[in-house]
Enzyme design. Structure first.
Site, PDB file in Angstrom:
ATOM      1  N   GLU A 130      -7.712 -24.422  -9.552  1.00  0.00           N
ATOM      2  CA  GLU A 130      -7.938 -25.837  -9.247  1.00  0.00           C
ATOM      3  C   GLU A 130      -6.711 -26.617  -9.712  1.00  0.00           C
ATOM      4  O   GLU A 130      -6.292 -26.510 -10.863  1.00  0.00           O
ATOM      5  CB  GLU A 130      -9.206 -26.325  -9.961  1.00  0.00           C
ATOM      6  CG  GLU A 130      -9.505 -27.770  -9.634  1.00  0.00           C
ATOM      7  CD  GLU A 130     -10.977 -28.125  -9.791  1.00  0.00           C
ATOM      8  OE1 GLU A 130     -11.845 -27.244  -9.616  1.00  0.00           O
ATOM      9  OE2 GLU A 130     -11.252 -29.301 -10.086  1.00  0.00           O
ATOM     10  N   GLU A 257     -18.590 -35.138 -12.674  1.00  0.00           N
ATOM     11  CA  GLU A 257     -18.169 -34.682 -11.344  1.00  0.00           C
ATOM     12  C   GLU A 257     -19.030 -33.523 -10.865  1.00  0.00           C
ATOM     13  O   GLU A 257     -18.524 -32.516 -10.361  1.00  0.00           O
ATOM     14  CB  GLU A 257     -16.679 -34.309 -11.357  1.00  0.00           C
ATOM     15  CG  GLU A 257     -15.798 -35.482 -11.763  1.00  0.00           C
ATOM     16  CD  GLU A 257     -14.306 -35.218 -11.710  1.00  0.00           C
ATOM     17  OE1 GLU A 257     -13.894 -34.072 -11.917  1.00  0.00           O
ATOM     18  OE2 GLU A 257     -13.558 -36.181 -11.455  1.00  0.00           O
ATOM     19  N   ASP A 336      -7.569 -40.806 -15.188  1.00  0.00           N
ATOM     20  CA  ASP A 336      -7.365 -39.414 -14.814  1.00  0.00           C
ATOM     21  C   ASP A 336      -5.904 -39.061 -14.572  1.00  0.00           C
ATOM     22  O   ASP A 336      -5.506 -38.899 -13.411  1.00  0.00           O
ATOM     23  CB  ASP A 336      -8.193 -39.102 -13.556  1.00  0.00           C
ATOM     24  CG  ASP A 336      -8.356 -37.610 -13.330  1.00  0.00           C
ATOM     25  OD1 ASP A 336      -7.936 -36.833 -14.200  1.00  0.00           O
ATOM     26  OD2 ASP A 336      -8.894 -37.226 -12.285  1.00  0.00           O
ATOM     27  N   GLU A 364      -0.848 -32.475 -10.879  1.00  0.00           N
ATOM     28  CA  GLU A 364      -1.845 -32.885  -9.887  1.00  0.00           C
ATOM     29  C   GLU A 364      -1.494 -34.211  -9.219  1.00  0.00           C
ATOM     30  O   GLU A 364      -1.447 -34.304  -8.000  1.00  0.00           O
ATOM     31  CB  GLU A 364      -3.221 -32.975 -10.554  1.00  0.00           C
ATOM     32  CG  GLU A 364      -4.266 -33.554  -9.604  1.00  0.00           C
ATOM     33  CD  GLU A 364      -5.653 -33.645 -10.209  1.00  0.00           C
ATOM     34  OE1 GLU A 364      -5.838 -33.262 -11.376  1.00  0.00           O
ATOM     35  OE2 GLU A 364      -6.556 -34.110  -9.502  1.00  0.00           O
TER      36      GLU A 364
HETATM   37  C1  GCU Z   1      -9.583 -34.446 -12.072  1.00  0.00           C
HETATM   38  C2  GCU Z   1      -9.285 -33.373 -11.083  1.00  0.00           C
HETATM   39  C3  GCU Z   1     -10.391 -32.380 -10.988  1.00  0.00           C
HETATM   40  C4  GCU Z   1     -10.773 -31.878 -12.385  1.00  0.00           C
HETATM   41  C5  GCU Z   1     -11.058 -33.049 -13.300  1.00  0.00           C
HETATM   42  C6  GCU Z   1     -11.297 -32.661 -14.754  1.00  0.00           C
HETATM   43  O1  GCU Z   1     -10.593 -35.280 -11.591  1.00  0.00           O
HETATM   44  O2  GCU Z   1      -9.034 -33.941  -9.817  1.00  0.00           O
HETATM   45  O3  GCU Z   1      -9.957 -31.329 -10.172  1.00  0.00           O
HETATM   46  O4  GCU Z   1     -11.855 -31.061 -12.305  1.00  0.00           O
HETATM   47  O5  GCU Z   1      -9.965 -33.919 -13.297  1.00  0.00           O
HETATM   48  O6  GCU Z   1     -10.453 -32.971 -15.574  1.00  0.00           O
HETATM   49  O7  GCU Z   1     -12.322 -32.102 -15.057  1.00  0.00           O
END
Ligand code: GCU
Length: 650
Positions: A130, A257, A336, A364
Site C-alpha cells: 500500500e 478508514e 495525512d 505517497e
Molecule cells: C493514508 C493512506 C492510506 C493509509 C492511511 C494510514 O490515508 O492513503 O493508504 O492506510 O493513511 O495511515 O493508515
C-alpha cells in the site's frame, strides 16, 4: 536476484591497507557479535580477525550491555571503537565505515536521541505494498512468504547502518490473509524474518486486525471488555512468544478508514489498547496504538465537522490512562502526510502517555518516488517545532519527556523499500531512507549534512559535483510544495492515487479534506472566532499565533483561515500572486534540476544517471501540469490576472 541489488550507501568498502587486522576485546558469543564480524569483512577490505590486542582496529565491549551509543577514536595503532553493548558496537562499526568513507571527524561519540527508531511496512501478503512505489514486497509474493532471506538481510544491514532498531512487517490495514499471520501455522515464517532482523539488533512487530478474534478466532465478538476476547488474545500472544521470543509487539489501526475497533462495541480506545497491553505484558511486548482515527464518511456540506480535530478530540481524554506498555503513535500532522501541514496538537499536550511520532518515508503525497522530494528538511521542522513557542518545548524532546517510560517513546515512519534493485525506485529517494534513520538517531544533524553524507557514500564525485546533487535534494521539498500545495492547501491531488493535480478531486467527497475555493477566496477556517475551533487545541502561545490572521505563518495560512485572494501575506504579496509565483517558480526549478542532472552524466554510473533522468522528465511534466491547472483554476475563480503577465490558460 539478490546479488544484483544495489547496496546503496554501504557499497563502498574501506580500503586502508594499514587496517590489516581487528581485535575484539571482551568478545561474546552471540548473534549480533557474528554480525559485527561479518560486517567488518564486508565493509573493510583488508581487515582480518586477530588475537592481538595491539591490532590497528580494536573494538571493545565495556559496561553493562545496555545502551546503543558508541565512541570512535584515532589511536597510535589505528582506530578504537568502544560501546557498552553489542548493538552499540555494531552501530560503531557502521559509524567507523561512514566516517572513513566520508572523511568525517574523529574522535566521535554518539548516543541515539530516540529510543524506538522504527519503520512500518505497509506490505500485503499478495506482494503489493500500500502506497509503495518501488516494486513488490520484499517479504511476500502472491500470498506466500517470499522466503528470500538474503534480501531481508541486505535490507536489515541498510537499516541498522542508519540506526533503525524496529520494524513492523505488514500493512496497518490488515486484510483477511494477513490477519492469519498471528496463527501458529504462520509463525515459523514470521520467525525467519524476525531472526534475520535480530542479527542486526532490529525487533520485529506485526500489525493486527482488531477483529481478529472473529476473523481467525471463531468468536462472534471482539469486544475488548469481554473475558473470552481477552483470553483469546492472551493465548495468541503466548503462542507468538513461544515461537518468536524476541517479538516486539503489535501495531494497531483501529476505527479508522474501515478498520474495525472498539467503537463497534461502544468501547473506548483506552479499553481496546489496554486489553491488548495486558495480554502481551507478561512477555515484555508493547502495543503501538495509532491515533490516526477520524470519520472518513463526512458530508462536505456540513462545515462543522473538522477532520483535523479528530485525534486530539478522541485521545486527550485518555491521557494518563493507558497501560505502561501502550504507546500512542501520532502522525506528524493532523491530517495525512501532506507536504505542508501544521504539527499535530497532541505533541506537547499529551503529558502522561508514551508516544511515538509517525512520519512517512514512502512518497505517497510527495511525488511517488518519481518526483524528487527529499523529506529530511520537513521532518526536521517537526522535530525542532516548539509546541509552546519560546519555551523550548521542542517536539523531539516532548515525545520523550511526556512519555512515562522514555524507553517506550520514539519515532516511526512508513517505509519506502520494495523489490526494485535500488530499493526505492528513484535512486535519489534512497536519501530519504538513509536520512530518516540518521536524523532519528541524531536529531541535531542538519538536512544538508545528511544529504552530503548520502551523496558521498553513494557516488564518486568531486566536492563541486556532489554539491550539485546536495543542492537538488535540499531544495526539492520546497519545490514540490511550490507546484502542488499553496500555503498549506493540501489534497488538490488525484483521489486515491495521490499523484498529479485534481484540484476539486476531493472537494465534494467524504474524506474531510476541502479547500473551499470560491470566487472570493480560499482556505479552511479553523479559528475559534470564525471556524471549527481547531486552533484551540494548541498551547496558548501557538493558539494565539494561529488564530490571528496577522501572526499566522504564511506557509500555513490556508490551513487555518479562509481569506480573499487579495489578502496580503506577511511576505507582502497577495494570496493570488503568491499562487501564481510559486507555481511558475516550482516548474522552472524542475527544469533546472533536469539541466543540472544532465550536466553530471559523465561523472555518474549509467544506471543511476538514467534512473534519475527518466524520473526528472516525468517530474517536469507533472510540475507543468500542476502549474497550469492550479493557475488556471484560481484565475478562473478569482478573475485576477498575473501581475507579471505570464501565460495562464483561461
Ligand atoms: C493514508 C493512506 C492510506 C493509509 C492511511 C494510514 O490515508 O492513503 O493508504 O492506510 O493513511 O495511515 O493508515
Amino acid at each position: 536476484m539478490s546479488k544484483t541489488r544495489d547496496l546503496c550507501w554501504l557499497k563502498k568498502r574501506v580500503h586502508q591497507p594499514d587496517i590489516s587486522s581487528y581485535y575484539i576485546k571482551n568478545r561474546r558469543d552471540s548473534v549480533v557479535m557474528k554480525t559485527i564480524e561479518r560486517e567488518l569483512s564486508l565493509l573493510f577490505e583488508d581487515a582480518e580477525p586477530s588475537d592481538d590486542a595491539k591490532s590497528p582496529l580494536v573494538l571493545s565491549l565495556t559496561g553493562d550491555g545496555t545502551g546503543d551509543g558508541y565512541e570512535i577514536e584515532k589511536t597510535e595503532a589505528g582506530y578504537a571503537v568502544t560501546a557498552s553493548s553489542e548493538k552499540g558496537l555494531l552501530y560503531g562499526v557502521f559509524g567507523l565505515h561512514r566516517i572513513l568513507i566520508t572523511k568525517g571527524r574523529l574522535p566521535f561519540k554518539s548516543q541515539p536521541d530516540q529510543s524506538i527508531r522504527m519503520i512500518n511496512h505497509w506490505d500485503n501478503f499478495d506482494g503489493s505494498i500500500e502506497r509503495g512505489y518501488a516494486g513488490e514486497s520484499i517479504y511476500y509474493d502472491r500470498n506466500h512468504f517470499r522466503g528470500d532471506m538474503e534480501i531481508v538481510r541486505s535490507y536489515a544491514r541498510l537499516l541498522a547502518s542508519t540506526g533503525i532498531n524496529a520494524v513492523s512487517v505488514n500493512n496497518v490495514n490488515v486484510h483477511k490473509k494477513e490477519t492469519f499471520f498471528i496463527k501458529s501455522e504462520n509463525l515459523k515464517e514470521i520467525r525467519k524474518i524476525a531472526d534475520v532482523f535480530s542479527e542486526y539488533g532490529i525487533r520485529t512487530y506485526l500489525s493486527i486486525n482488531f477483529a481478529a478474534p472473529i476473523v481467525v478466532g471463531g468468536l462472534d465478538t471482539a469486544d475488548p471488555l469481554l473475558p473470552e476476547v481477552a483470553a483469546w488474545w492472551e493465548q495468541v500472544t503466548a503462542d507468538i512468544y513461544k515461537e518468536i521470543p524476541q517479538f516486539g509487539g503489535f501495531i494497531v489501526k483501529a476505527d479508522s478508514e474501515g478498520e474495525p475497533g472498539p467503537f463497534t462495541y461502544d468501547r473506548t480506545h483506552e479499553d481496546g489498547a489496554n486489553m491488548l497491553a495486558r495480554a502481551i505484558k507478561p512477555f515484555g511486548g508493547i502495543i503501538i496504538w495509532r491515533c490516526f482515527v477520524y470519520n472518513c464518511g463526512q458530508d462536505w456540506r456540513d462545515r462543522s465537522l473538522d477532520r483535523a480535530r479528530a485525534a486530539y478530540d478522541i485521545f486527550m481524554a485518555h491521557d494518563g490512562k493507558f497501560e505502561g506498555n501502550v504507546i500512542l503513535q501520532i502522525k506528524n500532522g493532523p491530517i495525512d502526510f501532506q507536504i505542508r501541514e501544521p504539527n499535530s496538537p497532541l505533541f506537547g499536550a499529551l503529558r502522561k502517555t508514551n508516544q511515538i511520532l509517525e512520519f512517512q518515508i514512502t512518497q505517497e503525497y510527495t511525488g511517488h518516488q518519481v518526483d524528487i522530494c527529499y523529506l529530511v528538511p520537513m521532518w526536521k521542522e517537526t522535530l525542532d517545532f516548539d509546541t509552546c513557542y519560546g519555551k523550548d518545548a521542542f517536539i523531539k524532546n516532548e515525545i520523550k519527556k511526556n512519555s512515562p517510560d522514555p524507553k517506550r517513546s520514539g519515532i516511526a515512519a512508513v517505509g519506502s523499500a520494495g523489490m526494485d534493485a535500488n530499493w526505492t525506485g528513484n535512486k535519489l529517494a534512497q536519501a530519504n531512507l538513509y536520512g530518516y534513520g540518521r536524523l532519528v538517531w541524531d536529531n541535531s544533524l542538519s538536512s544538508e549534512e545528511i544529504a552530503r553524507e548520502w551523496v558521498n557514500l553513494t557516488f564518486e564525485l568531486t566536492e563541486d559535483q556532489a554539491s550539485k546533487i546536495v543542492d537538488i535534494l535540499t531544495t526539492s521539498r520546497g519545490v514540490y510544495e511550490d507546484y502542488t500545495c499553496p500555503l498549506a492547501v493540501g489534497f488538490m491531488c488525484r483521489p486515491n492515487v495521490h499523484y498529479g493535480a485534481d484540484i476539486d478531486g476531493y472537494e465534494y467527497d467524504r474524506w474531510g479534506t476541502y479547500h473551499y475555493a470560491d470566487r472570493n477566496g480560499v482556505g479552511r477556517e479553523r479559528s475559534v472566532a470564525r471556524g471549527t475551533g481547531y486552533t484551540r487545541q494548541y498551547s496558548d502561545a501557538r493558539f494565539r499565533e494561529y488564530e490571528d490572521l496577522s501572526t499566522c505563518p504564511d506557509e500555513l495560512l490556508l490551513f487555518f483561515h479562509h481569506v480573499p485572494y487579495t489578502h496580503v501575506l506577511r511576505s507582502g504579496k497577495t494570496v493570488i500572486q503568491h499562487i501564481y509565483d510559486t507555481h511558475f517558480a516550482g516548474a522552472e526549478k524542475v527544469e533546472q534540476y533536469e539541466r543540472t542532472w544532465e550536466s553530471l552524466e559523465p561523472f555518474l554510473d549509467e544506471e543511476s544517471y538514467t534512473n534519475v533522468r527518466d524520473r526528472i522528465k516525468k517530474q517536469k511534466e507533472n510540475a507543468i501540469n500542476w502549474r497550469d491547472q492550479i493557475n488556471t483554476y484560481f484565475y478562473r475563480k478569482s478573475g485576477i490576472s498575473d501581475a507579471h503577465g505570464r501565460k495562464i490558460y483561461d
